[in-house]
Design a protein around this motif. Sequence first.
Motif, mmCIF file in Angstrom:
data_model
loop_
_atom_site.group_PDB
_atom_site.id
_atom_site.type_symbol
_atom_site.label_atom_id
_atom_site.label_comp_id
_atom_site.label_asym_id
_atom_site.label_seq_id
_atom_site.Cartn_x
_atom_site.Cartn_y
_atom_site.Cartn_z
ATOM 1 N N ASN A 79 -2.127 -1.945 7.149
ATOM 2 C CA ASN A 79 -1.771 -1.831 5.732
ATOM 3 C C ASN A 79 -1.527 -3.218 5.147
ATOM 4 O OD1 ASN A 79 -1.676 1.067 5.982
ATOM 5 N ND2 ASN A 79 0.316 0.822 6.955
ATOM 6 N N TYR A 109 -0.262 -5.103 1.712
ATOM 7 C CA TYR A 109 0.338 -4.939 0.394
ATOM 8 C C TYR A 109 -0.339 -5.864 -0.609
ATOM 9 C CZ TYR A 109 3.928 -2.051 2.525
ATOM 10 O OH TYR A 109 4.571 -1.042 3.194
ATOM 11 N N SER A 165 -1.110 6.677 -2.877
ATOM 12 C CA SER A 165 0.221 7.180 -2.523
ATOM 13 C C SER A 165 1.196 6.062 -2.162
ATOM 14 C CB SER A 165 0.122 8.181 -1.366
ATOM 15 O OG SER A 165 -0.444 7.553 -0.223
ATOM 16 N N ASN A 166 0.743 5.047 -1.426
ATOM 17 C CA ASN A 166 1.664 3.987 -1.008
ATOM 18 C C ASN A 166 1.242 2.594 -1.481
ATOM 19 O OD1 ASN A 166 -0.512 3.512 0.700
ATOM 20 N ND2 ASN A 166 0.487 4.394 2.489
#
Length: 365
Positions: A222, A224, A263-264
């Motif tokens: 992931n 950011y 979603s994130n």
Amino acid sequence: MQVQYKILPVSLLLLMAFGFTSCKNNTVQEEEKKGYVLPDSLLKTIAIDTVSNSQVMNTLTLTGKVDFNEDNVIKMFPTISGQVSEIKVMPGDYVKKGQILAVIRSSDMAGYSNDFVTAKSNVEIAKKSLDATNDMYKSGLASQRDQLTAEEGYNQALSSFEKAKRVLNLNGGSMTGEYTLKSPIDGFVVDRQVNNNMMIRSDNATALFTISDLKNVWVMANVYESNISLVKMGDSVNIYTLSYPGKIFRGKIDKIMNVLDPSNKVMKLRIVLSNPGYLLKPEMFASVVVNTTENKRMTIIPSRALIFDHSQYYVLVYKSPSDITIRPVQVANTVGDKSYISVGLTEGEHLIGTEALLIYQELNS
């Protein structure tokens, strides 16, 4: 007999005393000048590192998890309706190509086998009719039209038989009304969504079994928004897992998904790893350390050569066993087992890489 003593002049006594003291001081100075000499026994065991110059590398730590290689995953959907009578494997089992996963009693299979038998019988009947018509045609008892009609009937029967045979073989070829679901590849049963006596339908959208070979896996990390500009295709990565403390799995960024998860709000990137011994399991959590490069160069040394004392980093510059110098340095960054030095060293200098703290203490004693 009277002994006569010669009295030496005071100046001569002072000169002799000064000479003795001078010799003594010279000896002390020579010993002090000699200083610490690295013992031969220690010299044979220590490592000498060389200061080099390298492109600056930084690290970025991301969260991620191990996933299946979707290119090597097979989902087994039902092609017929029926009742599951026997399941041969469990999740986690390793299966070979062609191995039976489950047996299903199916009216569809009974229909396919019946169509096959009927079509085969029709071929035999049509063949006998054609042979009889040919004999009658040769005897003048049947017309050419009758012969052509019989031949056409035989060809149609033969075509129907071939179709029935292909349909039956595509569905396992069983003549007992049972369908055997077989694995199309070598791999592990990673998911099972069927139980004994369960009724299934051919329009079911849920895979009965999922098979993956796990010879290589994906690690999905992931990223950011604030770090998106720091990663790029081909960056090398080190991957750490809770299951294997201290073990590093090395790879490169293989694909960057250029969209954010709604979603994130993270962007996904993918690393493809070979998986010898099947150490990495799907759904394992992973810490992904991305090694990113900058467009500048800096002096670099092995981190093992650094000594930290009194809020300052030092290294031991080695020229010879009797010429070892303590030198303060400024560390700009440390990446893995390498440290970038901004001040204090020049490319090509040699450093004591092992037992540095021991020698440092001897030099300061």
